[in-house]
Design an enzyme around this catalytic site. Structure first.
Site, mmCIF file in Angstrom:
data_model
loop_
_atom_site.group_PDB
_atom_site.id
_atom_site.type_symbol
_atom_site.label_atom_id
_atom_site.label_comp_id
_atom_site.label_asym_id
_atom_site.label_seq_id
_atom_site.Cartn_x
_atom_site.Cartn_y
_atom_site.Cartn_z
ATOM 1 N N ASP A 281 0.848 -1.193 0.000
ATOM 2 C CA ASP A 281 0.000 0.000 0.000
ATOM 3 C C ASP A 281 0.893 1.256 0.000
ATOM 4 O O ASP A 281 1.807 1.370 0.820
ATOM 5 C CB ASP A 281 -0.848 -0.053 1.286
ATOM 6 C CG ASP A 281 -1.973 0.949 1.304
ATOM 7 O OD1 ASP A 281 -2.415 1.369 0.224
ATOM 8 O OD2 ASP A 281 -2.442 1.281 2.417
ATOM 9 N N ILE B 39 -9.624 -0.167 3.279
ATOM 10 C CA ILE B 39 -10.154 0.092 4.627
ATOM 11 C C ILE B 39 -9.090 -0.257 5.661
ATOM 12 O O ILE B 39 -8.655 -1.403 5.753
ATOM 13 C CB ILE B 39 -11.444 -0.727 4.861
ATOM 14 C CG1 ILE B 39 -12.535 -0.261 3.881
ATOM 15 C CG2 ILE B 39 -11.913 -0.585 6.316
ATOM 16 C CD1 ILE B 39 -13.766 -1.118 3.853
ATOM 17 N N HIS C 130 -9.197 4.777 -2.200
ATOM 18 C CA HIS C 130 -8.509 4.807 -0.895
ATOM 19 C C HIS C 130 -9.387 5.556 0.105
ATOM 20 O O HIS C 130 -10.409 6.122 -0.255
ATOM 21 C CB HIS C 130 -7.164 5.525 -1.049
ATOM 22 C CG HIS C 130 -6.112 4.669 -1.669
ATOM 23 N ND1 HIS C 130 -5.012 4.240 -0.985
ATOM 24 C CD2 HIS C 130 -6.025 4.135 -2.910
ATOM 25 C CE1 HIS C 130 -4.273 3.480 -1.788
ATOM 26 N NE2 HIS C 130 -4.865 3.410 -2.958
ATOM 27 N N GLY D 165 -7.578 8.180 7.309
ATOM 28 C CA GLY D 165 -7.708 8.424 8.742
ATOM 29 C C GLY D 165 -9.153 8.498 9.213
ATOM 30 O O GLY D 165 -10.096 8.235 8.455
HETATM 31 P P1 13P Z 1 -8.850 4.668 5.691
HETATM 32 O O1 13P Z 1 -7.953 5.499 6.551
HETATM 33 O O2 13P Z 1 -10.106 5.414 5.342
HETATM 34 O O3 13P Z 1 -9.153 3.347 6.313
HETATM 35 O O4 13P Z 1 -8.088 4.401 4.308
HETATM 36 C C1 13P Z 1 -7.137 3.383 4.205
HETATM 37 C C2 13P Z 1 -6.361 3.445 2.935
HETATM 38 O O5 13P Z 1 -6.688 4.116 1.988
HETATM 39 C C3 13P Z 1 -5.152 2.625 2.869
HETATM 40 O O6 13P Z 1 -4.441 2.841 1.695
HETATM 41 O O1 G3H Z 2 -3.084 4.790 3.635
HETATM 42 C C1 G3H Z 2 -2.524 4.553 4.686
HETATM 43 C C2 G3H Z 2 -2.863 3.324 5.455
HETATM 44 O O2 G3H Z 2 -3.948 3.565 6.308
HETATM 45 C C3 G3H Z 2 -1.650 2.797 6.166
HETATM 46 O O3 G3H Z 2 -1.293 3.604 7.226
HETATM 47 O O4 G3H Z 2 1.143 4.089 6.923
HETATM 48 O O5 G3H Z 2 0.030 4.223 9.181
HETATM 49 O O6 G3H Z 2 0.437 2.001 8.113
HETATM 50 P P1 G3H Z 2 0.181 3.482 7.893
HETATM 51 ZN ZN ZN Z 3 -4.513 4.817 0.938
#
Ligand code: 13P
Ligand code: G3H
Ligand code: ZN
Length: 331
Positions: A94, A277, A233, A191
């Site tokens: 991700d 998510i 996202h 977030g």
């Molecule tokens: P949320 O913060 O809405 O759960 O989004 C997660 C996300 O886009 C991870 O790439």
């Molecule tokens: O898009 C971001 C994801 O929610 C991952 O978050 O970089 O804190 O693991 P993180």
């Molecule tokens: Zn994301």
């Protein structure tokens, strides 16, 4: 040292996205960092017979360790079979921010990577994404690119406002880079604080209703690249019962507002075939743990509070596949 995802029993996103686009549903991409989250995702997706994308950010990879992750993903495949159903499982990076990170993930068994060049200039984004695609496709690994910037915090990059994806750019970007899917910006953000209360209206029950997503932009994009897999996202809904439980048990979350599930249902029926998510899982886990810490101050065995937290997570994920994304029964 290098291992192919195929030897771990994982799949890339190709077939999954094709079926999701045709079947008008979206594949869940749930972020995880640890064993309990992984178990909850696999349990929920096996029970609801949903394909799933296990999603790991660069930060999560550092937290969990790259070698452990490879065996956890292989373990997830075997665990699903043991639970009684061999669901398709993708291991996805991700928000990869460099070519080197994407390359390393592919060497460690990832079947899909995101190269997020959305903070660069258009030309730099194209060049970086193209480079990752050329490498990844040699190993049959899928690549997600991104155009447009989501408001909020993304891997230490803070964007005050959305820069919505420009439909005029998508066709050029997709053809120049060769990506397999495209993340777009239409009003979601990362977030638990996706909107400020003053951006929202209140319904008859006093509940804050955020401004709608820009489905008009999504429709324009669909016209430019018909049938191409789109990724959303920042798609947590921030269930208010979790926010309340957290705050009733010593937490301090303010102005926590997410994307209404109705909008995600609508998106899942469109060209959007992957919905990310993370925050909702964080909220579910934290709510359960905080509540149990207050209810059972004598508990000190992590299994006592991580067990119920895992159960709550599983309920949340099953709810998403059945009632929001429509991926249940599609494995
Ligand atoms: P949320 O913060 O809405 O759960 O989004 C997660 C996300 O886009 C991870 O790439
Ligand atoms: O898009 C971001 C994801 O929610 C991952 O978050 O970089 O804190 O693991 P993180
Ligand atoms: Zn994301």
């Amino acid at each position: 040292m290098a291992v192919s995802y195929k030897d771990l029993g994982l799949v890339n996103t190709k077939e999954l996205f094709k079926k999701a686009t045709e079947g008008k549903y979206a594949i869940p991409a749930f972020n995880f960092n640890n064993m309990e989250q992984m178990q909850a995702i696999v349990q929920a997706c096996v029970e609801t017979k949903s394909p799933v994308i296990l999603q790991v950010s660069g930060g999560a990879r550092k937290y969990a360790n790259q070698t452990l992750l490879r065996y956890m993903a292989q373990g997830a495949v075997e665990y699903a079979k043991e639970l009684g159903y061999n669901i398709p499982i993708v291991l996805h990076l991700d928000h990869g921010d460099t070519f080197e990170l994407c390359q390393s993930c592919i060497e460690y068994g990832f079947s899909s990577v995101m190269i997020d060049g959305s903070h660069h200039s258009y030309e730099e984004n194209v060049a970086l994404t193209r480079k990752v695609v050329e490498y990844a496709h040699k190993y049959d690994v899928s690549v997600e690119g991104e155009l447009g910037v989501l408001a909020g915090i993304e891997d230490d990059v803070v964007a005050e406002h959305h820069t919505y994806t420009q439909p005029e750019e998508v066709q050029d970007f997709v053809s120049k880079t060769g990506v397999d899917s495209l993340a777009i910006s239409i009003g979601t953000s990362h977030g638990a604080n996706k909107f400020k209360p003053d951006q929202c209206t209140r319904n008859a029950e006093g509940i804050l209703i955020p401004p709608p997503l820009r489905f008009d932009i999504l429709e324009e994009i669909e016209k430019k690249i018909p049938g191409f897999p789109i990724v959303l996202h920042g798609s947590s809904s921030v269930p208010q019962q979790y926010v309340k439980t957290i705050n009733d048990n010593g937490g301090n979350l303010k102005d926590s507002i997410g994307i209404p599930e109705e909008e995600l249902r609508r998106a899942a029926k469109s060209a959007v075939c992957k919905i990310n998510i993370d925050s909702d899982g964080r909220l579910a886990m934290t709510a359960s743990i905080r509540e149990n810490f207050i209810l059972h101050p004598e508990w000190f065995d992590p299994r006592q509070y991580l067990g119920p937290a895992r159960e709550e997570l599983k309920k949340l994920y099953a709810h998403k596949t059945v009632n929001v994304l429509g991926s249940a029964g599609k494995a």
